[in-house]
Design a protein around this motif. Structure first.
Motif, PDB file in Angstrom:
ATOM      1  N   GLY A  64      53.895 -22.846 -22.720  1.00 44.95           N
ATOM      2  CA  GLY A  64      55.116 -23.031 -23.274  1.00 44.95           C
ATOM      3  C   GLY A  64      56.063 -21.788 -23.372  1.00 44.95           C
ATOM      4  N   LYS A  65      55.483 -20.747 -22.591  1.00 47.05           N
ATOM      5  CA  LYS A  65      56.028 -19.330 -22.538  1.00 47.05           C
ATOM      6  C   LYS A  65      56.376 -19.161 -21.041  1.00 47.05           C
ATOM      7  CE  LYS A  65      53.451 -17.403 -26.291  1.00 47.05           C
ATOM      8  NZ  LYS A  65      52.340 -16.493 -26.724  1.00 47.05           N
ATOM      9  N   ASP A  66      57.588 -18.542 -20.874  1.00 45.61           N
ATOM     10  CA  ASP A  66      57.683 -18.104 -19.541  1.00 45.61           C
ATOM     11  C   ASP A  66      56.607 -16.917 -19.143  1.00 45.61           C
ATOM     12  OD1 ASP A  66      60.109 -19.388 -19.147  1.00 45.61           O
ATOM     13  OD2 ASP A  66      61.189 -18.137 -19.950  1.00 45.61           O
ATOM     14  N   THR A  67      56.728 -16.835 -17.755  1.00 45.11           N
ATOM     15  CA  THR A  67      55.517 -15.747 -17.320  1.00 45.11           C
ATOM     16  C   THR A  67      56.354 -14.344 -17.416  1.00 45.11           C
ATOM     17  OG1 THR A  67      54.573 -17.109 -15.694  1.00 45.11           O
ATOM     18  CG2 THR A  67      54.583 -14.844 -15.111  1.00 45.11           C
ATOM     19  N   GLY A  68      55.574 -13.378 -18.049  1.00 43.77           N
ATOM     20  CA  GLY A  68      56.005 -12.021 -18.024  1.00 43.77           C
ATOM     21  C   GLY A  68      55.085 -11.251 -17.051  1.00 43.77           C
ATOM     22  N   VAL A  69      55.749 -10.307 -16.390  1.00 46.39           N
ATOM     23  CA  VAL A  69      55.035  -9.116 -15.151  1.00 46.39           C
ATOM     24  C   VAL A  69      55.111  -7.798 -15.658  1.00 46.39           C
ATOM     25  CG1 VAL A  69      54.861  -8.362 -12.972  1.00 46.39           C
ATOM     26  CG2 VAL A  69      55.712 -10.947 -13.493  1.00 46.39           C
ATOM     27  N   LEU A  70      53.985  -7.142 -15.859  1.00 44.83           N
ATOM     28  CA  LEU A  70      54.105  -5.740 -16.235  1.00 44.83           C
ATOM     29  C   LEU A  70      54.588  -4.942 -14.885  1.00 44.83           C
ATOM     30  CD1 LEU A  70      50.410  -5.827 -18.062  1.00 44.83           C
ATOM     31  CD2 LEU A  70      52.547  -4.727 -19.065  1.00 44.83           C
TER      32      LEU A  70
END
Length: 521
Positions: A203-209
């Motif tokens: 249910g969450k958008d992807t995050g990128v470090l």
């Protein structure tokens, strides 16, 4: 029902109930579409700022932003005879070596010439190894053996093999040519791989470090794709080192909002110029394994290492030598013909190597890439030239090695010159440029200048950079375009101006800074 006959688009005659139904649908369709046509004025645009993709509006790309646009306008004004307090614009904003008068590598240009115009193979006074290289490339081309033909979507198989051999020689470990994809510059490959993450997880958008400071390609692409930017700060006080504790902090802070699934490492660094130590890379790989992250290893500056004691280690090499379980981390590494000693920015070539991707995921990535047809054949030729450089004993070897070493030696001297000069200037602190093509000095700005910038609604370092451009013609990029620790101010400048011009630029810079500081003291 009346037996009305109608002619269908396919030319068939239809009658009776079918015709009546057709009339009814036509009337309904007309009624349904009429209000839309009535509402729209002839001069109304289909695309407006209200209907434009909001992700595009959000996208920012500092290295080609408003300051660069203004520099182009000033340059045209000078050409038309406008009077300014300077005679020329110095574009220190881009890592464009040839725009800064870097001399092309002869071997590369000769091979391109012969491949593009094969008559030169017979008539030109070029070395034999140049002609042999061009002939081998032409044999790998389709149709009439012309570089004007499409290649495989992933690049010529022959050149992919040569890149795999280059990687094996560099790292001392096997590389599969099927995992090598040629692309139109590293940026193209990076964007293709980031696109794979455009999906929700739990249910969450992807995050990128991504590192802060970072190369704005990443922040721009994340905005364009609707991915979450999760910034981790590089440690400026320790030579821009990547601290795993900071990775943990960034990941923890983002976990409520994003499913963090990837980590970007730029080595050597852009805009910061650091070269990661092997131990640092090992810690990053361990962190990626523990948190199920794919690593994006941006290694386009791997030939640009200058500082004593600094050495480039690829993530692929370190990961492989760490052994299980770390040698199973998903990794995409990137290389470009635009940087290094080549500087062939305009020819658009590069490659990526994929390691440990799920086979079905990799197949779908290749499917997406195939929709773009193929990378530039000219760029692929340059890739072949740097993956398989002239060998000892080849006719082109001595000249190639001389030109390569002269270019890199000169860049090393300029890196040292720019750091020493900035560190002599009051209010400046510049870390050693260990590699890449940029300096990212920290600058203390007078309180009044910060207040003026705030009134104008612009970042303080942007205010400084704008004045520098208008007063001196020097175009730099403010640190706010790359990201920086709150309360600090920086800017990025290239080390690419040739030595004479760089000395002149730094003298002008010093005079401007003294004047600016006095004005806002």
């Amino acid at each position: 029902m009346s037996q009305i006959k109608l002619m269908s688009r396919a030319g068939r005659v239809v009658s009776g109930a079918t015709a009546e139904l057709g009339e009814t649908l036509a009337v309904q369709s007309q009624a349904r579409h009429t209000p839309i046509r009535t509402m729209c004025c002839s001069n109304e645009k289909t695309l407006t700022m209200e209907t434009l993709n909001p992700k595009i509006i959000k996208l920012q790309y500092a290295v080609r932003g408003p300051l660069v646009d203004r520099a182009a306008v000033i340059k045209k004004e000078l050409e038309k005879g406008a009077k300014k307090p300077f005679k020329t614009v110095i574009n220190a904003n881009l890592g464009d070596a040839h725009a800064m008068q870097q001399i092309p590598i002869t071997f590369i240009r000769q091979v391109i010439a012969c491949a593009v115009y094969p008559d030169l193979i017979k008539t030109a006074d070029f070395p034999d190894d140049v002609k042999e290289r061009a002939q081998s490339i032409l044999k790998a081309c389709a149709g009439q053996k012309s570089v004007g033909a499409y290649t495989s979507s992933y690049g010529m198989d022959m050149i992919r093999n040569h890149v795999a051999e280059y990687i094996e020689c560099r790292d001392g470990h096997p590389a599969k040519w099927e995992n090598v994809v040629l692309c139109a510059g590293a940026s193209s490959g990076i964007k293709h791989c980031l696109e794979l993450f455009c999906n929700k997880v739990d249910g969450k958008d992807t995050g990128v470090l991504i590192p802060i400071p970072q190369y704005p390609l990443y922040s721009a692409t994340l905005a364009e794709y609707g991915l979450g930017q999760v910034g981790y700060y590089l440690d400026e006080n320790n030579g821009w080192v990547l601290d795993v504790a900071e990775l943990e902090r960034a990941m923890c802070d983002a976990s409520d909002k994003y499913a963090v699934r990837a980590l970007v490492a730029i080595n050597p660094g852009n805009p910061t110029g650091q070269v990661l130590k092997r131990e640092n890379i090992e810690k990053i790989i361990k962190f990626a394994k523990e948190n199920s992250l794919m690593i994006f290893a941006d290694e386009v500056y791997q030939d640009n290492v200058y500082a004593k004691g600094s050495k480039f280690y690829s993530f692929k090499k370190v990961m492989t030598e760490m052994g299980a379980p770390y040698n199973t981390v998903e990794l995409a590494s990137f290389m470009s013909i635009s940087k290094g000693y080549m500087g062939e920015c305009g020819l658009r070539g590069g490659w990526m190597e994929l390691c440990n991707l799920d086979p079905d995921v990799q197949a779908n990535l290749y499917k997406a890439i195939s929709a773009m047809l193929c990378p530039s054949t000219i760029g692929q030729i340059v890739v072949d030239c740097i993956a398989r450089t002239p060998a000892p004993g080849d006719p082109s070897y001595e000249q190639f090695e001389c030109e390569k070493s002269n270019t890199l030696d000169s860049l090393a001297k300029r890196a040292k010159m720019i750091v020493e000069t900035f560190n002599k200037m009051e209010g400046f602190k510049c870390n050693v440029v260990q590699g890449a093509m940029y300096a990212f000095p920290r600058i203390q700005l007078p309180k009044r200048a910060v207040e003026e910038a705030k009134k104008a609604g612009v970042p303080a370092d942007g205010f400084y950079a704008k004045r520098l451009l208008e007063d001196t013609g020097i175009c730099i990029i403010p640190g706010s375009g790359f990201g920086q620790s709150p309360g600090t101010y920086h800017f990025r400048t290239t080390i690419l101006p040739q030595p004479k011009l760089l000395k002149e630029m730094l003298v002008i810079f010093q005079a401007f800074h003294q004047k600016f500081t006095k004005e806002y003291a």
